[in-house]
Each structure stands twice: as structure tokens, then as C-alpha cells.
Design a protein around this motif. Structure first.
Motif, PDB file in Angstrom:
ATOM      1  N   ASN A   1       0.826  -1.211   0.000  1.00  0.00           N
ATOM      2  CA  ASN A   1       0.000   0.000   0.000  1.00  0.00           C
ATOM      3  C   ASN A   1       0.859   1.259   0.000  1.00  0.00           C
ATOM      4  OD1 ASN A   1      -3.205   0.042   0.500  1.00  0.00           O
ATOM      5  ND2 ASN A   1      -2.378  -1.934   1.107  1.00  0.00           N
ATOM      6  N   LEU A   2       1.917   1.259   0.819  1.00  0.00           N
ATOM      7  CA  LEU A   2       2.777   2.439   0.861  1.00  0.00           C
ATOM      8  C   LEU A   2       3.496   2.637  -0.466  1.00  0.00           C
ATOM      9  CD1 LEU A   2       4.309   2.158   4.452  1.00  0.00           C
ATOM     10  CD2 LEU A   2       2.471   3.642   3.668  1.00  0.00           C
ATOM     11  N   SER A   3       3.990   1.539  -1.051  1.00  0.00           N
ATOM     12  CA  SER A   3       4.662   1.647  -2.351  1.00  0.00           C
ATOM     13  C   SER A   3       3.685   2.140  -3.416  1.00  0.00           C
ATOM     14  CB  SER A   3       5.247   0.298  -2.755  1.00  0.00           C
ATOM     15  OG  SER A   3       6.261  -0.103  -1.858  1.00  0.00           O
ATOM     16  N   ALA A   4       2.440   1.643  -3.353  1.00  0.00           N
ATOM     17  CA  ALA A   4       1.441   2.076  -4.330  1.00  0.00           C
ATOM     18  C   ALA A   4       1.103   3.555  -4.143  1.00  0.00           C
ATOM     19  CB  ALA A   4       0.182   1.220  -4.206  1.00  0.00           C
ATOM     20  N   GLN A   5       1.049   3.990  -2.885  1.00  0.00           N
ATOM     21  CA  GLN A   5       0.777   5.412  -2.633  1.00  0.00           C
ATOM     22  C   GLN A   5       1.851   6.277  -3.263  1.00  0.00           C
ATOM     23  OE1 GLN A   5      -1.666   7.066  -0.810  1.00  0.00           O
ATOM     24  NE2 GLN A   5      -2.856   5.204  -0.553  1.00  0.00           N
ATOM     25  N   ILE A   6       3.101   5.819  -3.157  1.00  0.00           N
ATOM     26  CA  ILE A   6       4.206   6.609  -3.699  1.00  0.00           C
ATOM     27  C   ILE A   6       4.244   6.509  -5.220  1.00  0.00           C
ATOM     28  CG2 ILE A   6       6.723   6.777  -3.779  1.00  0.00           C
ATOM     29  CD1 ILE A   6       6.711   5.808  -0.853  1.00  0.00           C
TER      30      ILE A   6
ATOM     31  N   LEU B   1      10.114  11.060  -4.593  1.00  0.00           N
ATOM     32  CA  LEU B   1       9.322   9.849  -4.394  1.00  0.00           C
ATOM     33  C   LEU B   1      10.170   8.604  -4.602  1.00  0.00           C
ATOM     34  CD1 LEU B   1       5.962  10.829  -6.132  1.00  0.00           C
ATOM     35  CD2 LEU B   1       6.521  10.878  -3.700  1.00  0.00           C
ATOM     36  N   ALA B   2      11.083   8.638  -5.561  1.00  0.00           N
ATOM     37  CA  ALA B   2      11.961   7.488  -5.797  1.00  0.00           C
ATOM     38  C   ALA B   2      12.865   7.252  -4.598  1.00  0.00           C
ATOM     39  CB  ALA B   2      12.792   7.713  -7.058  1.00  0.00           C
ATOM     40  N   THR B   3      13.368   8.320  -3.992  1.00  0.00           N
ATOM     41  CA  THR B   3      14.221   8.187  -2.813  1.00  0.00           C
ATOM     42  C   THR B   3      13.447   7.584  -1.644  1.00  0.00           C
ATOM     43  OG1 THR B   3      15.533  10.102  -3.491  1.00  0.00           O
ATOM     44  CG2 THR B   3      15.669   9.458  -1.177  1.00  0.00           C
ATOM     45  N   VAL B   4      12.231   8.068  -1.433  1.00  0.00           N
ATOM     46  CA  VAL B   4      11.410   7.547  -0.340  1.00  0.00           C
ATOM     47  C   VAL B   4      11.062   6.078  -0.584  1.00  0.00           C
ATOM     48  CG1 VAL B   4       9.206   7.783   0.847  1.00  0.00           C
ATOM     49  CG2 VAL B   4      10.490   9.818   0.207  1.00  0.00           C
ATOM     50  N   ASN B   5      10.766   5.736  -1.815  1.00  0.00           N
ATOM     51  CA  ASN B   5      10.410   4.360  -2.138  1.00  0.00           C
ATOM     52  C   ASN B   5      11.581   3.415  -1.887  1.00  0.00           C
ATOM     53  OD1 ASN B   5       8.473   2.523  -2.959  1.00  0.00           O
ATOM     54  ND2 ASN B   5       9.129   2.566  -5.097  1.00  0.00           N
ATOM     55  N   THR B   6      12.790   3.857  -2.222  1.00  0.00           N
ATOM     56  CA  THR B   6      13.980   3.042  -1.949  1.00  0.00           C
ATOM     57  C   THR B   6      14.148   2.821  -0.454  1.00  0.00           C
ATOM     58  OG1 THR B   6      15.073   3.890  -3.933  1.00  0.00           O
ATOM     59  CG2 THR B   6      16.478   2.919  -2.237  1.00  0.00           C
ATOM     60  N   LEU B   7      13.934   3.866   0.329  1.00  0.00           N
ATOM     61  CA  LEU B   7      14.033   3.740   1.781  1.00  0.00           C
ATOM     62  C   LEU B   7      12.999   2.763   2.321  1.00  0.00           C
ATOM     63  CD1 LEU B   7      15.276   4.694   4.454  1.00  0.00           C
ATOM     64  CD2 LEU B   7      13.641   6.589   4.453  1.00  0.00           C
ATOM     65  N   LEU B   8      11.772   2.846   1.800  1.00  0.00           N
ATOM     66  CA  LEU B   8      10.717   1.932   2.240  1.00  0.00           C
ATOM     67  C   LEU B   8      11.074   0.480   1.926  1.00  0.00           C
ATOM     68  CD1 LEU B   8       7.382   3.733   1.324  1.00  0.00           C
ATOM     69  CD2 LEU B   8       8.216   3.152   3.599  1.00  0.00           C
ATOM     70  N   LYS B   9      11.667   0.239   0.775  1.00  0.00           N
ATOM     71  CA  LYS B   9      12.052  -1.119   0.409  1.00  0.00           C
ATOM     72  C   LYS B   9      13.105  -1.660   1.364  1.00  0.00           C
ATOM     73  CE  LYS B   9      10.960  -0.829  -4.529  1.00  0.00           C
ATOM     74  NZ  LYS B   9      11.495  -0.793  -5.906  1.00  0.00           N
ATOM     75  N   GLN B  10      14.044  -0.823   1.768  1.00  0.00           N
ATOM     76  CA  GLN B  10      15.079  -1.265   2.699  1.00  0.00           C
ATOM     77  C   GLN B  10      14.482  -1.602   4.062  1.00  0.00           C
ATOM     78  OE1 GLN B  10      17.753   2.075   2.586  1.00  0.00           O
ATOM     79  NE2 GLN B  10      18.811   1.359   0.732  1.00  0.00           N
ATOM     80  N   ILE B  11      13.543  -0.761   4.521  1.00  0.00           N
ATOM     81  CA  ILE B  11      12.887  -1.041   5.797  1.00  0.00           C
ATOM     82  C   ILE B  11      12.074  -2.319   5.692  1.00  0.00           C
ATOM     83  CG2 ILE B  11      11.182  -0.186   7.456  1.00  0.00           C
ATOM     84  CD1 ILE B  11      12.022   2.646   6.660  1.00  0.00           C
ATOM     85  N   ASN B  12      11.389  -2.494   4.566  1.00  0.00           N
ATOM     86  CA  ASN B  12      10.547  -3.669   4.375  1.00  0.00           C
ATOM     87  C   ASN B  12      11.358  -4.951   4.414  1.00  0.00           C
ATOM     88  OD1 ASN B  12       7.930  -4.910   3.686  1.00  0.00           O
ATOM     89  ND2 ASN B  12       8.953  -5.419   1.766  1.00  0.00           N
ATOM     90  N   GLN B  13      12.581  -4.918   3.918  1.00  0.00           N
ATOM     91  CA  GLN B  13      13.429  -6.107   3.951  1.00  0.00           C
ATOM     92  C   GLN B  13      13.698  -6.534   5.386  1.00  0.00           C
ATOM     93  OE1 GLN B  13      16.894  -5.071   1.665  1.00  0.00           O
ATOM     94  NE2 GLN B  13      15.868  -5.320  -0.299  1.00  0.00           N
ATOM     95  N   ALA B  14      13.999  -5.558   6.252  1.00  0.00           N
ATOM     96  CA  ALA B  14      14.270  -5.890   7.650  1.00  0.00           C
ATOM     97  C   ALA B  14      13.016  -6.410   8.338  1.00  0.00           C
ATOM     98  CB  ALA B  14      14.809  -4.653   8.381  1.00  0.00           C
ATOM     99  N   VAL B  15      11.881  -5.752   8.110  1.00  0.00           N
ATOM    100  CA  VAL B  15      10.644  -6.165   8.759  1.00  0.00           C
ATOM    101  C   VAL B  15      10.195  -7.530   8.255  1.00  0.00           C
ATOM    102  CG1 VAL B  15       8.216  -5.581   9.039  1.00  0.00           C
ATOM    103  CG2 VAL B  15       9.938  -3.785   9.192  1.00  0.00           C
ATOM    104  N   SER B  16      10.320  -7.764   6.940  1.00  0.00           N
ATOM    105  CA  SER B  16       9.928  -9.058   6.393  1.00  0.00           C
ATOM    106  C   SER B  16      10.806 -10.174   6.937  1.00  0.00           C
ATOM    107  CB  SER B  16      10.018  -9.028   4.862  1.00  0.00           C
ATOM    108  OG  SER B  16       9.099  -8.109   4.333  1.00  0.00           O
ATOM    109  N   GLY B  17      12.090  -9.872   7.162  1.00  0.00           N
ATOM    110  CA  GLY B  17      12.968 -10.876   7.750  1.00  0.00           C
ATOM    111  C   GLY B  17      12.491 -11.306   9.112  1.00  0.00           C
ATOM    112  N   ALA B  18      12.052 -10.343   9.929  1.00  0.00           N
ATOM    113  CA  ALA B  18      11.527 -10.687  11.248  1.00  0.00           C
ATOM    114  C   ALA B  18      10.229 -11.480  11.129  1.00  0.00           C
ATOM    115  CB  ALA B  18      11.297  -9.414  12.067  1.00  0.00           C
TER     116      ALA B  18
END
Length: 836
Positions: free
Chosen positions: A496-501, A699-716
Motif C-alpha cells: 500500500n505504501l509503495s502504491a501510494q508513492i 518519491l523514488a528516494t522515499v520508495n527506496t528507503l521503504l524497500k530497505q525497511i521492508n526487507q528488515a521487517v519481512s525478515g523478522a
């Protein structure tokens, strides 16, 4: 040595068969929690250890728009070595087609007071920035070279002059303390600012004064002296203990979620603990009955097996702690170049002790129930060849023990959390999911029992297996469902966040923001841009920066403000003034001022911030505007629609207060994508001092940051799923003997191995699919609540995530179900019939 402990140790000499899943669940959960805490501790320790270089000094005094007053500057320079840096946003250009938004930092000869700037090629920073051959030197990050297609030695125009690129900045010691930036960093000498014409009246400029205290000096006393001597200086003060406070806050919040995800994995593993304990006790029924026949009381039996379980738990916890202490070293080595601050990996006691406490309480909470039932095995069970499982609830004292352990677990999580509100809701959500999944498993058994008998033998037997005595259905639904639920939640939020961006940019959203437009340029700027092809709309507003210093007469540092509103008090904010209510703003309290208002200072304030600060119409806020305090009353509160990406301000002044203060203009331009570059070139040619910010790049910068956070959260989240898979494997292994007995009887009655395999395939597929469906519903509901209620964003369902969840549920249950029972299908009937 207590009798119970002595008997427990003697019985453990027989081996640990049946406790593999038990140990795996404990090791996995404890290691996840310890590892998250270890990584967090390493980064926080690095921030603390490198506090001086991260801040750039022992104390930082930050001013906005205006440098420090002369009297204050004379005082601090008389006491301490001082370095001044000046930061602003600008444009760097090799030519009109090769431009990049930059974050420019001008440094003096004393910079840096702590740490070292590392350059490539290696040279002293002062030499790299010096004036030589008719040009000032500049060092840039690699991103600037990439965007402008330049290299070391080329000229780069910034403002009104051409700088010579002397080197690439590899390490800037205090960059992490500056927080998020839109452009790549550029370092220049502060002596070049005047000829470059970069600082003009009203420009958005920040001045940082870093102070170096003598060895052994009292930091708090120095801060107190500056505050008391210059109470109205208008600076924001930080010290070496919070040099990278924005990174620290982000890390603490992310660490809370990851730790709670690890705790979820441990709780899922708790189901495996209960299964393993029950399975182990099932093999010890004869021993329990023998002890009771010889006069042992139920309490002694409980203590014997509690000792065994807790000793094994300690072994699993120790292994988990060793693994959890080692993982941060590997993670930090892997991410060393990506971390914004230096980390110091090590063995940190607090996260290890916390993980051990979680592990012990989880084992006690989930093992108390089957242990409590074991004490009620009758001595007559000794004389039965096959003893039926003890069912029902244990005595209330053991129910209370299990409840107390779970309560202590929740209290521990809340006590050591930096975000207790979030932790409380997370725990409530986990408990609700736990209950719903457990009840769903029981309901599935009940429904399977009452469904009409299918004509197909395979389906009839598969349904019967779902509700037969001792079926693993509730455990499978619970353990696998929790992991899948967490994954669905994370995946739907991320999507949803990626789609918003990516897709949520409104059709009338601006393409560019242009900042630092001087008052004498704004009319010419607007005329120029409106005449360019493809331009659909131009909007402009006066803007200046100011910080909130008092809330209803209380110093901002002492005001009681909720966590979601604290950001407004941490730094300076953008302000504007206008006579008319802006679009995308709705008055929810008070009245808008008349167009010809000419009274005392009034403001229109963001309603959400007002709620977080407990403010209402008529209350006051005090701002530091260019070093001058201005107290304004709140005339009205507004709801702001930020989704349009237009010019919105949390604070709007009524006419008559800010017009004569030095300020610049902010402008937005909406233009067809094919003409964006043309607009940027034209503005750069006519107004080189104006900085452009392309919305797509942000928006591209924010999306890249979200992907990095998502990797950590998905790992947990995957850790919780792995724990669920382990529990599933344990449940299948625990029912191995029953599966063998079923297979033998069916073979004697004429069933072929393929027929039995089809029965198991349908059974596991039904369990996996139903579990996935429940996880879809719970995870989607949780994600919807987060997106719509907490983030207040638009919700969109992503069916591809649901399809993947269903596929994962089917694949996991069928795969591990067959792994747990395939060998049972190959057992020959004769040996078992002779035994039975």
C-alpha cells in the motif's frame, strides 16, 4: 539436591528424543530477539562512542536564517574553540542539461573539530577547498558526479561561480547528525559563499556552531551557562549525547517492531513447546503411573518433569543466546557500508538477558498446561497397553501459573519498550490473533465432524482425520496461521505504501518545487514559467523558517506533547502568510480572518498538531523568527489534505506580521513529463540561485528507503513463519505413531499406499488452505487498520499477496505433512500387528 531434580536428571540420561522441535523453537525465538537487540545496541553504542564526531563538537548551537548575534559569538569564542558550518540547498550544474539538487555545506578552517573528512584522492580538506588557479575547490559525493556526468578536475557551477571538483567525499564525519537530506552533499569553503552569491536576504540557511569543550569540562554546566546567559538567543542546542538523534529515534522504533516480531516467533514456538512437552509426557505415562503406584504424589511428578523441561529450556536458551550474540557481528559486517553511523558490534548484556527472560517465561507459560495434566495420569494407566491421552483442563493452580507467565511476558515487553503504546496494541493484536486462530482450529474440527459424509473414500477419511481424537488441526492452524498473518500484514502495508508513492500522485500534483526565489525575482519567474510549453499550473507562496519556542507560555522543551506531534518542536518549520484560505484546507474550529485583517499576530494551525499539543482556538504559540520572538494567538484550526502534494503549511500567519521580515518565495509548477527538463533548464539559465526539487526524484528516494525497511521487517516476519513451520513439523512428528497405526490398519483392510497418500494429501491441503484463508483475513484486517486508522492513507487490496499466501499455506502444510508421514506409509503391517 532436591529429590525431584535428582529423578529428573536420572531420567534425562535416557536421551532427548522428541525434544528436537522444542529446542528448535526456543533457539529460533531467543536468537531472533537477541540478534535484534544486539544490532540495535551496536548502532546505539556506536552513536554514543562517536557522539563528538557525529555532532561535530561537544555542543552544537543551530541558528536559522541569521547567524549568531555578535555578543553571543564573542562569548562562546572566548571560552571554547568554535567551528561554524553553513548549510543550504542549491543546484550544481556542469551545464543546463546536467544539473543536480545538492545539500551544500560551507565549512571554516577549524572544521572538523572531531573526526576526519576522508577524500579520494586523499588530501587535507583545507587544500581541497582552497582557492587555486582562479577557482575555489569543492568536494562532492559520487552521486553528484553521476548526475552531472562530471569527474574530478571538472568545473561545476554553484550559484554565480564555477568551482573546481578537487575530490570525492568518501566520509563526512558529521553527516549522520544532519538527518534526512534531499540532495547529495557538497563541501565548499565558507569564504566562497559571498562571491558565489548563495546567501541572499530571506534565503533558507542554517548556521551550526560547534563548540569543543576542554577535557574534563562539565557538559551540563556548559549548556546551562549558555542557556541562562543568552535566554533569547533563538538557537537550538544539541550535545554529543544526541548527535544523531533522528537516526536514534528511527532505530529505536524499528527495533521495537523487530523485537516484537521476534517475540511473536517465540510465542509461535511456544505452541511447539506445548506439543513437544505433551508428546514427551505421552511416552512417559508408564513411568508416571509407576511413580504414582510407588506412592509419589502428583506434585512430585509435576516437579520432576518441570525440572526436565526447564533444564532443556535453559540449554535451548543458551544456544539461542550464543547464536543471537553472533548474528549482529555478521549483519554489521554485511551492512557496514550502508549504515549511516559507525556501529560497534559486541556482546550486550541487556538484550541477551531480555531474550533469556522471554524464553524462560514462554516455556513456563506453554509447558505448565501439559505438565499440569500429567500429574493427573492415574496409576491404573500402568496396566493399560495403550493409554488414551489425558484431556481437559488441568487444575486451576496450573492454569494460573500459565496465565501469570504470559502476564509477566507482556509486562516485560512493555517495561523494556521505547514505544509502549505501540507495544501494547501489538500485544493485544497478537493475543486476539492467537485466540481467533485457536478457535478457528477448534471450529474446523467441529465443522468437519458435522459435515455430510462425502461419497469419495479419500475425502471422507481426510475429513475424519481433521476431527479425530488427538488431531493436530488446532496446533497447525495456530502456529502456521500466526506466521502467515504477520507476513500478510507486513506485505499489505508495504504494498500500500509503495502504491501510494508510485501511483498515488494526484493528476494535479506539482512536477517541481522551486525554492529560494527572491522577492524581486518572483514576478519574472512566474512570467517565464507560464510561457514555457507544457506548463499547466504555477502556484507561489511567501515562505520563511522559524522555530516554535513556547507553547502557551511553556518552553518548547518542557511542553507536554504527544509523540506524533513532537517533530514540530524539534527544528525550524516553514511558515507563510496569506489573506485567503488555501485550497485543500478545511476550517474545523474558529474562523478565518478577514482579507483586510490588521490586528495582533494571529495564526491558523494544523488541527492534528493542535490535538497533539493540547491546543485550542485562543491559545498561543511563540516563534523565533530571524532571532525575534513573535507570540501569536490561534485564530482557527485546519484539516490539511497533504495527499495533493501542493503547498501546504502547518502554520499560516494572518496579514500584517511577516510581510516586512526577510523571506523568499516557494513555487510549484505542474508540467507535462516530456517538458519537465525544459522547465528546469529555463529556470536554471535565468535564475541560477533558484533550487529545483523534482517530485519524481523525491518519491523514488522515499520508495527506496521503504524497500530497505521492508526487507528488515519481512525478515523478522519470516522468523515467525519458520517457527510456525517448525511447530507444524513437530505436530506431524508427534502424531507419527498414530499415522503408522492408521496406515497398518488401512493396509490390512486392502488400501494401497497411493490411496493412503491421497488421503493425507487432501487432509494437509485442507488444513493449509483454511489456515491461509484465516491468515489472509486477519493480516488484511490488521494492515487495513494500520493504513486507514494510524497512517490515515487510502487503502487498496493487493490480491497477489493473498494468492501467494494461499500458495505458501498449501505448500508448507503438504510438504511438511508428507515429510512427517511418508515413512509411516512404508511401514510393513506384520511387525506392528505382532506388537499390538
Amino acid at each position: 539436591m532436591p529429590l525431584a531434580l535428582r529423578l529428573a536428571l536420572r531420567e534425562l540420561r535416557g536421551g532427548l528424543r522428541g525434544f528436537g522441535i522444542f529446542l528448535l523453537c526456543i533457539v529460533l525465538g531467543v536468537a531472533a530477539i537477541a540478534a535484534v537487540g544486539g544490532v540495535r545496541g551496536a548502532v546505539l553504542e556506536g552513536i554514543g562512542e562517536h557522539g563528538r564526531p557525529l555532532l561535530g563538537g561537544d555542543i552544537e548551537l543551530r541558528m536559522t536564517s541569521e547567524p549568531m548575534p555578535g555578543a553571543a559569538l564573542d562569548y562562546v569564542t572566548s571560552l571554547y574553540p568554535v567551528s561554524r558550518t553553513t548549510t543550504l540547498r542549491s543546484m550544481a550544474a556542469a551545464d543546463l542539461d546536467r544539473r543536480a539538487t545538492i545539500e551544500l555545506k560551507a565549512v571554516d578552517g577549524a572544521y572538523p573539530l572531531y573526526g576526519t573528512a576522508v577524500l579520494a584522492p586523499s588530501m587535507p580538506l583545507a587544500d581541497a577547498l582552497a582557492y587555486r588557479g582562479g577557482h575555489w575547490g569543492v568536494t562532492v559525493e559520487q552521486a553528484v558526479l553521476d548526475k552531472t556526468h562530471t569527474q574530478v578536475g571538472d568545473l561545476l557551477r554553484i550559484g554565480d561561480i564555477d568551482y573546481r571538483i578537487s575530490a570525492v567525499t568518501v566520509t563526512e564525519p558529521d553527516k549522520a547528525g544532519d538527518g534526512f537530506t534531499l540532495g547529495a552533499r557538497v563541501l565548499v569553503s565558507d569564504a566562497s559563499l559571498v562571491p558565489a552569491g548563495l546567501i541572499q536576504q530571506g534565503s533558507i540557511v542554517r548556521y551550526q556552531y560547534r563548540l569543543k569543550l576542554p577535557p574534563g569540562a562539565d557538559l551540563e554546566a556548559a549548556k546551562r551557562d549558555l542557556t541562562e546567559r543568552f535566554p533569547d538567543a533563538g538557537w537550538r542546542m544539541r550535545d554529543r549525547q544526541n548527535g544523531a538523534d533522528s537516526i536514534k529515534r528511527f532505530l529505536e522504533r524499528l527495533g521495537v517492531f523487530l523485537s516484537l516480531s521476534g517475540l511473536t516467533a517465540l510465542l509461535v514456538g511456544g505452541v511447539g513447546v506445548a506439543n513437544a512437552t505433551a508428546g514427551y509426557l505421552a511416552t512417559k505415562r508408564e513411568a508416571v503411573a509407576t511413580l504414582k503406584s510407588l506412592g509419589a504424589g502428583g506434585g512430585l511428578v509435576f516437579r520432576i518433569y518441570l525440572w526436565q523441561v526447564m533444564l532443556l529450556a535453559l540449554a535451548g536458551i543458551a544456544a539461542g543466546l550464543v547464536l543471537g550474540a553472533a548474528i549482529p557481528f555478521a549483519v554489521i559486517a554485511w551492512l557496514r557500508d550502508m549504515l549511516p553511523v559507525p556501529a560497534r558490534p559486541g556482546v550486550y548484556a541487556e538484550p541477551l538477558l531480555l531474550a533469556a527472560g522471554y524464553g524462560l517465561l514462554t516455556v513456563l507459560a506453554f509447558a505448565a498446561w501439559p505438565l499440569g495434566r500429567a500429574r493427573d495420569v492415574p496409576a491404573a494407566g500402568l496396566f493399560r497397553q495403550i493409554v488414551a491421552p489425558v484431556s481437559g483442563r488441568p487444575r486451576w493452580r496450573y492454569v494460573a501459573l500459565s496465565g501469570a507467565a504470559l502476564t509477566a511476558l507482556a509486562a516485560l515487553a512493555l517495561l523494556f519498550s521505547d514505544e509502549r503504546r505501540f507495544t501494547g496494541w501489538f500485544l493485544l493484536g497478537s493475543a486476539a490473533s492467537f485466540l481467533v486462530l485457536w478457535l478457528a482450529g477448534l471450529a474446523l474440527m467441529r465443522i468437519a465432524a458435522y459435515l455430510p459424509r462425502p461419497a469419495s473414500r479419500v475425502w471422507r477419511m481426510a475429513l475424519a482425520n481433521l476431527h479425530r481424537p488427538g488431531a493436530a488441526t488446532p496446533n497447525v492452524v495456530l502456529s502456521l496461521g500466526l506466521g502467515l498473518t504477520l507476513l500478510v500484514t507486513v506485505a499489505q502495508i508495504s504494498a500500500n505504501l509503495s502504491a501510494q508513492i508510485r501511483d498515488g500522485v494526484p493528476a494535479d500534483a506539482p512536477s517541481y518545487y522551486f525554492i529560494d526565489i527572491q522577492p524581486d525575482q518572483i514576478d519574472g519567474f512566474e512570467t517565464l514559467v507560464r510561457g514555457l510549453p507544457g506548463v499547466a499550473a504555477v502556484d507561489r507562496a511567501p515562505m520563511l523558517r522559524a522555530s516554535i519556542t513556547e507553547v502557551n507560555g511553556v518552553r518548547a522543551e518542557e511542553a507536554k506533547v504527544t509523540a506524533d506531534a513532537q517533530w514540530a518542536l524539534r527544528g525550524d518549520r516553514g511558515l507563510t502568510y496569506t489573506a485567503s484560505l488555501p485550497a485543500q484546507n478545511t476550517i474545523v474550529a474558529g474562523d478565518w480572518w478577514p482579507a483586510d485583517y490588521a490586528g495582533p499576530p494571529q495564526i491558523s494551525f494544523d488541527a492534528k498538531l493542535a490535538e497533539g499539543m493540547s491546543l485550542a482556538v485562543g491559545d498561543t504559540l511563540t516563534f523565533n523568527v530571524m532571532g525575534r520572538p513573535i507570540t501569536a494567538s490561534i485564530a482557527n484550526l485546519r484539516e490539511i489534505d497533504w495527499s495533493g502534494m501542493g503547498m501546504n503549511f502547518s502554520v499560516i500567519f494572518a496579514p500584517g506580521t511577516l510581510e516586512h521580515a526577510p523571506h523568499t518565495y516557494l513555487a510549484t509548477v505542474r508540467v507535462d513529463q516530456e517538458h519537465e527538463a525544459g522547465v528546469d533548464r529555463a529556470v536554471g539559465r535565468e535564475h541560477p540561485n533558484v533550487t529545483s526539487v523534482r517530485v519524481r526524484d523525491v518519491l523514488a528516494t522515499v520508495n527506496t528507503l521503504l524497500k530497505q525497511i521492508n526487507q528488515a521487517v519481512s525478515g523478522a516476519a519470516f522468523a515467525a513463519l519458520i517457527a510456525g513451520v517448525a511447530v507444524l513439523a513437530g505436530a506431524m512428528a508427534a502424531g507419527y505413531n498414530e499415522r503408522v497405526r492408521d496406515a497398518v490398519i488401512l493396509k490390512v483392510l486392502g488400501a494401497r499406499r497411493a490411496d493412503i497418500a491421497r488421503v493425507y494429501l487432501v487432509e494437509y491441503a485442507l488444513m493449509g488452505l483454511i489456515t491461509a484463508l484465516i491468515a489472509m483475513a486477519l493480516g488484511t484486517l490488521a494492515a487495513w487498520l494500520v493504513i486507514t486508522r494510524i497512517m490515515e492513507a487510502n487503502w487498496s487490496l493487493h490480491p497477489e499477496i493473498l494468492v501467494a499466501t494461499a500458495a505458501a499455506g498449501l505448500a508448507v502444510t503438504v510438504t511438511f505433512g508428507f515429510l512427517g508421514t511418508w515413512r509411516a506409509l512404508g511401514e510393513r503391517p506384520a511387525p506392528h500387528l505382532r506388537v499390538d
